[in-house]
Motif scaffolding. Structure first.
Motif, PDB file in Angstrom:
ATOM      1  N   PRO A  22       0.927  -1.021  -0.109  1.00  0.00           N
ATOM      2  CA  PRO A  22      -0.098  -0.072   0.054  1.00  0.00           C
ATOM      3  C   PRO A  22       0.786   1.303   0.135  1.00  0.00           C
ATOM      4  CG  PRO A  22      -0.648  -1.485   1.700  1.00  0.00           C
ATOM      5  CD  PRO A  22       0.744  -2.109   1.077  1.00  0.00           C
ATOM      6  N   GLY A  23       0.258   2.427  -0.513  1.00  0.00           N
ATOM      7  CA  GLY A  23       0.998   3.458  -0.503  1.00  0.00           C
ATOM      8  C   GLY A  23       0.350   4.801  -1.540  1.00  0.00           C
ATOM      9  N   GLY A  24       1.233   5.599  -1.872  1.00  0.00           N
ATOM     10  CA  GLY A  24       0.879   6.886  -2.732  1.00  0.00           C
ATOM     11  C   GLY A  24       1.930   7.979  -2.726  1.00  0.00           C
ATOM     12  N   LYS A  25       1.483   8.927  -3.520  1.00  0.00           N
ATOM     13  CA  LYS A  25       2.339   9.858  -3.794  1.00  0.00           C
ATOM     14  C   LYS A  25       2.170  10.872  -2.384  1.00  0.00           C
ATOM     15  CE  LYS A  25      -0.863  12.710  -6.277  1.00  0.00           C
ATOM     16  NZ  LYS A  25      -1.322  13.308  -7.433  1.00  0.00           N
ATOM     17  N   VAL A  26       3.624  11.810  -2.549  1.00  0.00           N
ATOM     18  CA  VAL A  26       3.612  12.746  -1.257  1.00  0.00           C
ATOM     19  C   VAL A  26       2.959  13.931  -1.621  1.00  0.00           C
ATOM     20  CG1 VAL A  26       5.195  14.031   0.183  1.00  0.00           C
ATOM     21  CG2 VAL A  26       5.639  11.567  -0.542  1.00  0.00           C
ATOM     22  N   ASP A  27       2.152  14.467  -0.885  1.00  0.00           N
ATOM     23  CA  ASP A  27       1.386  15.848  -1.198  1.00  0.00           C
ATOM     24  C   ASP A  27       2.016  16.840  -0.582  1.00  0.00           C
ATOM     25  OD1 ASP A  27      -0.486  14.277  -2.585  1.00  0.00           O
ATOM     26  OD2 ASP A  27      -1.808  14.269  -1.280  1.00  0.00           O
ATOM     27  N   ALA A  28       1.826  18.091  -1.162  1.00  0.00           N
ATOM     28  CA  ALA A  28       2.480  19.360  -0.682  1.00  0.00           C
ATOM     29  C   ALA A  28       1.794  19.591   0.756  1.00  0.00           C
ATOM     30  CB  ALA A  28       2.245  20.474  -1.746  1.00  0.00           C
ATOM     31  N   THR A  29       0.532  19.065   0.811  1.00  0.00           N
ATOM     32  CA  THR A  29      -0.048  19.455   2.035  1.00  0.00           C
ATOM     33  C   THR A  29       0.393  18.634   3.372  1.00  0.00           C
ATOM     34  OG1 THR A  29      -1.910  17.881   1.481  1.00  0.00           O
ATOM     35  CG2 THR A  29      -2.139  20.246   1.065  1.00  0.00           C
ATOM     36  N   ASP A  30       1.280  17.563   2.768  1.00  0.00           N
ATOM     37  CA  ASP A  30       1.523  16.706   3.981  1.00  0.00           C
ATOM     38  C   ASP A  30       2.733  17.387   5.064  1.00  0.00           C
ATOM     39  OD1 ASP A  30       0.406  14.341   3.278  1.00  0.00           O
ATOM     40  OD2 ASP A  30       1.677  14.024   1.784  1.00  0.00           O
ATOM     41  N   SER A  31       2.297  17.364   6.260  1.00  0.00           N
ATOM     42  CA  SER A  31       2.979  18.328   7.104  1.00  0.00           C
ATOM     43  C   SER A  31       4.485  17.909   7.279  1.00  0.00           C
ATOM     44  CB  SER A  31       2.393  17.835   8.614  1.00  0.00           C
ATOM     45  OG  SER A  31       3.203  18.806   9.817  1.00  0.00           O
ATOM     46  N   GLU A  32       5.344  19.052   7.587  1.00  0.00           N
ATOM     47  CA  GLU A  32       6.784  18.654   7.937  1.00  0.00           C
ATOM     48  C   GLU A  32       7.125  18.663   9.357  1.00  0.00           C
ATOM     49  OE1 GLU A  32       8.773  21.557   5.263  1.00  0.00           O
ATOM     50  OE2 GLU A  32       7.852  20.977   3.639  1.00  0.00           O
ATOM     51  N   GLU A  33       6.066  18.710  10.109  1.00  0.00           N
ATOM     52  CA  GLU A  33       6.344  18.714  11.585  1.00  0.00           C
ATOM     53  C   GLU A  33       6.806  17.325  12.173  1.00  0.00           C
ATOM     54  OE1 GLU A  33       3.741  19.403  15.789  1.00  0.00           O
ATOM     55  OE2 GLU A  33       3.001  19.946  13.711  1.00  0.00           O
ATOM     56  N   ALA A  34       7.884  17.293  12.776  1.00  0.00           N
ATOM     57  CA  ALA A  34       8.643  15.987  13.389  1.00  0.00           C
ATOM     58  C   ALA A  34       7.509  15.272  14.183  1.00  0.00           C
ATOM     59  CB  ALA A  34       9.686  16.390  14.305  1.00  0.00           C
ATOM     60  N   LEU A  35       7.663  13.851  14.101  1.00  0.00           N
ATOM     61  CA  LEU A  35       6.790  13.112  14.921  1.00  0.00           C
ATOM     62  C   LEU A  35       7.366  12.642  16.229  1.00  0.00           C
ATOM     63  CD1 LEU A  35       5.791  11.046  11.968  1.00  0.00           C
ATOM     64  CD2 LEU A  35       4.024  12.060  13.381  1.00  0.00           C
ATOM     65  N   PRO A  36       6.753  12.844  17.399  1.00  0.00           N
ATOM     66  CA  PRO A  36       7.380  12.770  18.697  1.00  0.00           C
ATOM     67  C   PRO A  36       7.614  11.403  19.055  1.00  0.00           C
ATOM     68  CG  PRO A  36       4.764  13.049  18.962  1.00  0.00           C
ATOM     69  CD  PRO A  36       5.138  13.173  17.423  1.00  0.00           C
ATOM     70  N   HIS A  37       6.945  10.362  18.748  1.00  0.00           N
ATOM     71  CA  HIS A  37       7.396   9.029  19.223  1.00  0.00           C
ATOM     72  C   HIS A  37       8.869   8.645  18.665  1.00  0.00           C
ATOM     73  CE1 HIS A  37       7.058   4.948  20.455  1.00  0.00           C
ATOM     74  NE2 HIS A  37       5.979   5.061  21.238  1.00  0.00           N
ATOM     75  N   ALA A  38       9.694   7.810  19.642  1.00  0.00           N
ATOM     76  CA  ALA A  38      10.880   7.596  19.135  1.00  0.00           C
ATOM     77  C   ALA A  38      10.910   6.371  18.027  1.00  0.00           C
ATOM     78  CB  ALA A  38      11.449   7.340  20.405  1.00  0.00           C
ATOM     79  N   ILE A  39       9.792   5.664  17.765  1.00  0.00           N
ATOM     80  CA  ILE A  39       9.637   4.699  17.114  1.00  0.00           C
ATOM     81  C   ILE A  39       9.935   5.125  15.591  1.00  0.00           C
ATOM     82  CG2 ILE A  39       7.435   4.641  16.459  1.00  0.00           C
ATOM     83  CD1 ILE A  39       7.615   1.334  16.873  1.00  0.00           C
ATOM     84  N   TRP A  40       9.529   6.501  15.187  1.00  0.00           N
ATOM     85  CA  TRP A  40       9.939   6.856  14.077  1.00  0.00           C
ATOM     86  C   TRP A  40      11.219   7.199  13.532  1.00  0.00           C
ATOM     87  CZ3 TRP A  40       5.231   6.603  11.356  1.00  0.00           C
ATOM     88  CH2 TRP A  40       3.890   6.848  12.147  1.00  0.00           C
ATOM     89  N   PRO A  41      11.579   6.633  12.258  1.00  0.00           N
ATOM     90  CA  PRO A  41      13.088   6.818  11.896  1.00  0.00           C
ATOM     91  C   PRO A  41      13.246   8.306  11.623  1.00  0.00           C
ATOM     92  CG  PRO A  41      11.708   5.948  10.143  1.00  0.00           C
ATOM     93  CD  PRO A  41      10.915   5.919  11.309  1.00  0.00           C
ATOM     94  N   LYS A  42      14.331   8.804  12.595  1.00  0.00           N
ATOM     95  CA  LYS A  42      14.631  10.119  12.538  1.00  0.00           C
ATOM     96  C   LYS A  42      15.480  10.738  11.099  1.00  0.00           C
ATOM     97  CE  LYS A  42      13.232  10.466  16.720  1.00  0.00           C
ATOM     98  NZ  LYS A  42      11.911  10.810  16.956  1.00  0.00           N
ATOM     99  N   HIS A  43      15.879   9.786  10.492  1.00  0.00           N
ATOM    100  CA  HIS A  43      16.697  10.356   9.274  1.00  0.00           C
ATOM    101  C   HIS A  43      15.436  10.268   8.076  1.00  0.00           C
ATOM    102  CE1 HIS A  43      16.592   5.962   8.710  1.00  0.00           C
ATOM    103  NE2 HIS A  43      16.783   5.987   7.538  1.00  0.00           N
ATOM    104  N   VAL A  44      14.436   9.833   8.200  1.00  0.00           N
ATOM    105  CA  VAL A  44      13.401   9.963   7.194  1.00  0.00           C
ATOM    106  C   VAL A  44      12.633  11.507   7.295  1.00  0.00           C
ATOM    107  CG1 VAL A  44      11.492   9.151   6.173  1.00  0.00           C
ATOM    108  CG2 VAL A  44      13.116   7.604   6.868  1.00  0.00           C
ATOM    109  N   LYS A  45      12.581  12.209   6.278  1.00  0.00           N
ATOM    110  CA  LYS A  45      11.990  13.309   6.382  1.00  0.00           C
ATOM    111  C   LYS A  45      10.589  13.552   7.178  1.00  0.00           C
ATOM    112  CE  LYS A  45      11.431  14.548   1.382  1.00  0.00           C
ATOM    113  NZ  LYS A  45      11.502  15.254   0.411  1.00  0.00           N
ATOM    114  N   PRO A  46      10.041  14.390   7.781  1.00  0.00           N
ATOM    115  CA  PRO A  46       8.761  14.076   8.328  1.00  0.00           C
ATOM    116  C   PRO A  46       7.671  14.122   7.301  1.00  0.00           C
ATOM    117  CG  PRO A  46      10.050  15.686   9.515  1.00  0.00           C
ATOM    118  CD  PRO A  46      10.824  15.193   8.545  1.00  0.00           C
ATOM    119  N   GLN A  47       7.922  14.898   6.369  1.00  0.00           N
ATOM    120  CA  GLN A  47       6.816  15.180   5.147  1.00  0.00           C
ATOM    121  C   GLN A  47       6.571  13.527   4.742  1.00  0.00           C
ATOM    122  OE1 GLN A  47       7.790  17.176   1.651  1.00  0.00           O
ATOM    123  NE2 GLN A  47       5.622  17.766   1.312  1.00  0.00           N
ATOM    124  N   LEU A  48       7.561  12.673   4.517  1.00  0.00           N
ATOM    125  CA  LEU A  48       7.133  11.427   3.797  1.00  0.00           C
ATOM    126  C   LEU A  48       6.531  10.495   4.977  1.00  0.00           C
ATOM    127  CD1 LEU A  48      10.913  10.451   2.576  1.00  0.00           C
ATOM    128  CD2 LEU A  48       8.889  11.128   1.195  1.00  0.00           C
TER     129      LEU A  48
END
Length: 442
Positions: A34-60
């Motif tokens: 599953p998946g799809g394209k990244v939209d310009a409206t997707d947030s660039e705010e960092a996600l707080p939980h430590a489980i999210w990979p830090k080197h992957v940009k928040p918008q993705l």
């Protein structure tokens, strides 16, 4: 280049795959994650939980969350907070090769769950989804029952070896564009080569194929590189598999350019319809064994199934198609394209026969359609839509004829805004429609 994300849901021994609906514009009928394209409206705010990979940009990551919610009706943020997610890991990047008109940087994000979840799939995009082992899914692919892009196959092979794999996977298509042409195998047993050719824009490549099991006759279909440089690259690629015979689907030059040179160099026969042989001319085939093929002939075997010849006139009077007896695929040639449109016209074109050939393929209902230009597509939806579009255009032309409009006036109305260089081909198609209309009125 656009960006997209894929959610690779896994458990200790299973992976979640979907089958995309056949009517989608992008990769219709393909098995995928599953998946799809990244939209310009997707947030660039960092996600707080430590489980999210830090080197992957928040918008993705926000795009991933949104796509999972839209496609699977699954709240990934809540799943993380509830402890249902064991790990989220970046496992690779696949960049769509230059030969595909839909180009993306696609990021694969593994989401490892404690246990399989029953997702609520979006039926507008997903035909079905399933948890299964990579081994079972690969077996389905090797039986010819799965249509998939190369990165999806690489993904399955990787997880078959190690279901807990969690590091980046090399997903780049293995070819050097300086010395060879690309080859993909979206359907197992159908090797698709993509040489640059002198074809009709917007396409710039004509698909060539090698069909045939290892213990059967191998056919090289429509070899048509555009020049000596591309020919050298093409031969380097096809030599990795080898071939015993050459089949030309029809006489248009972008389907047989350099085929004579290849046949002479490799000392192999060339096969085609009687019409194709006659219109190209006997002189072209001097020194080459020629075999005339017709409706119902059996060429070889693909995954154990007889590969049968079908006569499909309309775009070209002598056009041949081929398909295995189980109709897991249908190589339709120029009956349909997934890049641009098919021209019907000139002495070799016949709109009535074209309509009939399209309807015949729809009635046969093969699982996948293989065009001469563009990617393989699932099902016959695109052919049905092509026929519907042609019928609507013909009705439009009928009304304009009743109004007394001449050929130029019909062209201006029906093909308004068309690029000037394409107008002569549009005119041929209108003339073919008018011939059909006049013949049916007499």
């Amino acid at each position: 280049m656009k960006e997209s994300v894929s959610a690779v849901f896994t458990t200790n021994d299973q992976i979640f795959f979907i089958k995309r609906q056949n009517y989608l514009n992008v990769f219709p009928g393909y098995y995928a994650t599953p998946g799809g394209k990244v939209d310009a409206t997707d947030s660039e705010e960092a996600l707080p939980h430590a489980i999210w990979p830090k080197h992957v940009k928040p918008q993705l990551l926000h795009a991933l969350i949104r796509e999972v919610r839209e496609e699977l009706n699954y709240d990934l943020v809540a799943a993380v907070e509830n402890g249902d997610v064991v790990a989220i890991e970046d496992i690779g990047l696949a960049i769509t090769p230059e030969f595909n008109p839909y180009r993306f940087k696609n990021y694969y994000i593994k989401i490892h769950l404690k246990a399989p979840k029953e997702f609520n799939l979006d039926p507008s995009e997903v035909e079905f989804g399933e948890w299964n082992t990579p081994k079972n899914l690969l077996e389905r692919y090797h039986l010819g029952h799965m249509l998939a892009v190369p990165p999806a196959v690489v993904l399955l092979k990787t997880f078959e070896k190690n279901p807990l794999h969690n590091t980046p996977i090399e997903m780049t298509l293995p070819h050097d564009p300086e010395i060879e042409v690309p080859m993909i195998e979206s359907i197992y047993g159908v090797r698709q080569f993509l040489p640059l050719s002198h074809t009709f824009p917007p396409a710039n490549r004509t698909n060539s194929f090698i069909i045939g099991d290892d213990d059967a006759v191998k056919y090289l279909i429509d070899p048509s590189p555009r020049d000596e440089v591309e020919l050298k690259k093409f031969l380097k690629s096809v030599n990795k598999i080898g071939f015993d015979r050459i089949l030309i689907t029809h006489h248009h030059p972008d389907h047989y350019e350099f085929s004579r040179d290849i046949a002479l160099e490799y000392k192999v026969p060339m096969e085609m319809s009687q019409f194709t042989y006659a219109i190209i001319g006997a002189e072209y085939f001097k020194g080459i064994e020629v075999v005339i093929r017709k409706e119902g002939d059996i060429l070889t075997k693909s995954l154990g199934h007889d590969v049968i010849v079908y006569e499909v006139p309309g775009h070209d009077e002598g056009q041949l198609a081929i398909a295995p007896r189980n109709l897991s695929w249908f190589l339709a040639g120029d009956l349909i394209q997934t890049i641009g449109t098919v021209v019907i016209g000139g002495p070799e074109g016949d709109m009535k026969k074209y309509f009939n050939s399209l309807m015949r393929v729809i009635d046969l209902n093969p699982k996948n359609i293989i065009p001469s230009h563009g990617i393989i597509i699932g099902g016959t939806h695109k052919i049905s839509e092509t026929l519907k579009h042609r019928q609507e255009r013909e009705n439009q032309i009928k009304e304009l004829l009743k109004m007394g409009r001449n050929l130029q006036e019909i062209l201006d109305v029906v093909y308004v805004g068309l690029k000037p260089e394409l107008l002569p081909y549009a005119l041929k198609t209108i003339e073919a429609h008018i011939t059909k209309i006049n013949n049916e009125n007499n």
